[in-house]
Design a protein around this motif. Structure first.
Motif, short mmCIF file in Angstrom:
data_model
loop_
_atom_site.label_atom_id
_atom_site.label_comp_id
_atom_site.label_asym_id
_atom_site.label_seq_id
_atom_site.Cartn_x
_atom_site.Cartn_y
_atom_site.Cartn_z
N ALA A 274 0.83 -1.21 0.00
CA ALA A 274 0.00 0.00 0.00
C ALA A 274 0.86 1.26 0.00
O ALA A 274 0.55 2.25 -0.68
CB ALA A 274 -0.93 -0.02 1.22
N LEU A 275 1.98 1.22 0.77
CA LEU A 275 2.88 2.36 0.81
C LEU A 275 3.52 2.60 -0.55
O LEU A 275 3.62 3.75 -1.01
CB LEU A 275 3.96 2.12 1.87
CG LEU A 275 5.02 3.22 2.05
CD1 LEU A 275 4.38 4.51 2.55
CD2 LEU A 275 6.11 2.76 3.02
N SER A 277 2.32 1.88 -3.45
CA SER A 277 1.30 2.43 -4.35
C SER A 277 1.03 3.90 -4.04
O SER A 277 0.97 4.73 -4.95
CB SER A 277 0.01 1.61 -4.22
OG SER A 277 -1.00 2.15 -5.05
N ALA A 278 0.90 4.22 -2.75
CA ALA A 278 0.60 5.60 -2.37
C ALA A 278 1.74 6.55 -2.72
O ALA A 278 1.51 7.69 -3.13
CB ALA A 278 0.31 5.67 -0.87
N ARG A 279 2.97 6.08 -2.58
CA ARG A 279 4.14 6.93 -2.86
C ARG A 279 4.67 6.75 -4.27
O ARG A 279 5.68 7.34 -4.63
CB ARG A 279 5.27 6.61 -1.85
CG ARG A 279 4.90 6.81 -0.39
CD ARG A 279 4.58 8.25 -0.06
NE ARG A 279 4.32 8.42 1.36
CZ ARG A 279 5.20 8.89 2.24
NH1 ARG A 279 6.41 9.23 1.84
NH2 ARG A 279 4.88 9.01 3.51
N ARG A 280 4.03 5.89 -5.06
CA ARG A 280 4.46 5.60 -6.44
C ARG A 280 5.93 5.18 -6.45
O ARG A 280 6.75 5.64 -7.24
CB ARG A 280 4.23 6.82 -7.34
CG ARG A 280 2.78 7.27 -7.37
CD ARG A 280 2.56 8.51 -8.21
NE ARG A 280 2.82 8.27 -9.63
CZ ARG A 280 1.96 7.72 -10.48
NH1 ARG A 280 0.77 7.35 -10.05
NH2 ARG A 280 2.26 7.56 -11.75
#
Length: 481
Positions: A274-275, A277-280
């Protein structure tokens, strides 16, 4: 059918007792019931109990007592914290020089090599089966050796990789797979796909030693992240770092880590995915030991929780099936097209003959049987070596309990393993000193042992000798000036 219901009775009994030992329900020094008592208690044959106790002894979990049965062996404590935050001066030149000495020592035929993370011997690979699969491919037609292989020429192998993926939570399609020259080329291609010279790349600490020269060759800066010896990468520390530092990529081994042998809990993998994805943040997941997890069902990969393609997966068959075939593969996620182009420009294609041979072996259905046997064997061998370490190394030595694979990571308080390395090498024994797993000297009291060869008298004597040398160094350094 579940393997638990089909495994022999002696194996099921051994697994149950091993679980009780690992959980502390059977503590060190506890006496096991006699052979006949256990047979009566469990309503099984005497041979079943003998087989189970022999399995536990081979794994180093119990020791025989002369005419008195068996007792639970002394248990080493496991490391409880990451050493990443221990102050440490940079020692990159020393790291590279030490690695060069290890590689040079491994070329000497008389050396007992406890450093190389490559299984050695017929017991660890299905050689005859693979030989027949290769011969079968050749009989189908000589076109495989008379023409250049096109990129991803072995479509049969790609189909097998895709079909096998769900066992580890990997759901993919052939278009995302690139065959590579071993897992190291897969790592290099993944890095090249998402970085530029001067970029920073996050690494676990300790980390696979070959990553440091690989990053240097690409002009990349290594940023070390704390990694717990039992739980893997510290996701909170990564999130904090990303608040102030830009990482072009993160390289991780969340499932059977090298050198720690740990596997991140599923919840931590979910948070990391998830991290990312959120931070690309592109994440390169190295899974070369993931199929050698010691217990089943297998823990899922980090990739299993990747919903937007930010995780790339690097793998190969060198540790499990065919080391000299050098067959690796890369699932590139959202970067697949660029990776395919980089592969074409750098090394073209992999041998179709070798790829089709591996595919033929997988198609025959022998691979799962082979993996189950290897998982059990490596679990027994790492347990046996842990017991040897408990017998011969200085009091207070810590050793990991790997979740898979065949590597042990030791911490020996008060002993400089660089000095220990020199003393052992003088006696033709080589192991991996801890300092090659970081740019700094924080792992100077650590070392890695490989447990992927026959644990014969020569091997046992080598472990005992390293332990004796370590005891000597510990005693010398403990003497007040």
């Amino acid at each position: 059918m579940d393997e638990l219901t089909t495994s022999p009775r002696y194996q099921r009994l051994a697994d149950e007792l091993a679980a009780a030992i690992h959980a502390g329900r059977l503590p060190s020094g506890a006496r096991l019931p006699s052979l006949r008592q256990m047979a009566d208690q469990r309503k099984v044959s005497l041979n079943t109990v003998i087989g189970a106790y022999r399995q536990l002894e081979d794994a180093g979990l119990v020791i025989p007592l002369p005419r008195s049965g068996f007792e639970v062996a002394q248990r080493l404590q496991v490391p409880q914290r990451s050493l990443r935050d221990v102050p440490s001066a940079p020692t990159a030149p020393g790291q590279q020089a030490m690695m060069a000495r290890v590689l040079a020592a491994q070329q000497r035929p008389q050396v007992l090599d406890l450093a190389f993370a490559g299984p050695r011997g017929a017991a660890f690979y299905p050689g005859p089966h693979l030989q027949r699969a290769t011969a079968q491919v050749l009989r189908r037609g000589m076109a495989t050796v008379e023409t250049y292989a096109r990129q991803n020429g072995s479509q049969a192998l790609i189909r097998q990789i895709v079909q096998r993926g769900p066992r580890l939570g990997l759901h993919t399609v052939p278009e995302r797979i690139v065959l590579t020259h071993g897992a190291m080329e897969a790592l290099q291609l993944a890095l090249r796909a998402v970085t530029q010279p001067g970029d920073a790349v996050g690494l676990e600490a300790p980390s696979y030693f070959n990553l440091y020269p690989l990053l240097a060759s690409l002009g990349l800066q290594a940023i070390e992240l704390p990694t717990h010896p039992q739980h893997g990468l510290d996701v909170d520390a990564l999130a904090t770092l990303l608040d102030t530092t830009t990482l072009a990529a993160l390289v991780v081994m969340p499932t059977v880590h090298n050198p720690l042998g740990c596997t991140m809990p599923v919840a931590a993998k979910q948070r990391l995915a998830a991290l990312a994805s959120a931070r690309r943040l592109p994440v390169i997941e190295d899974i070369v030991y993931a199929e050698l997890q010691h217990t089943e069902p297998l823990e899922p990969l980090l990739k299993a929780f990747d919903r937007e393609g930010w995780v790339m997966v690097c793998a190969g068959f060198s540790k499990t099936l065919a080391p000299d075939y050098r067959i690796g593969w890369l699932e590139g996620g959202r970067f697949s097209e660029r990776i395919a182009l980089l592969k074409f420009h750098s090394s073209g294609a992999e041998s179709r003959l070798l790829g089709d041979s591996v595919a033929a072996f997988l198609e025959a259905g022998n691979y799962e049987h082979h993996l189950r046997r290897m998982r059990r064997l490596y679990r027994e061998q790492t347990g046996r070596v842990r017991q040897l370490v408990a017998q011969h190394f200085p009091p207070g030595t810590l050793a990991t309990e790997p979740t898979g694979g065949f590597l042990l990571w030791l911490e020996i308080p008060g002993v400089d393993t660089g000095q220990l390395f020199e003393q052992a090498l003088a006696e033709d024994i080589v192991f991996m000193p801890g300092q090659v797993y970081s740019r700094g000297a924080r792992y100077r009291q650590c070392l890695r042992l490989s447990c992927c060869q026959a644990l014969d008298e020569h091997y046992v004597a080598g472990i005992a000798r390293i332990g004796a040398l370590a005891r000597g160094l510990a005693a010398r350094d403990a003497v007040p000036c």
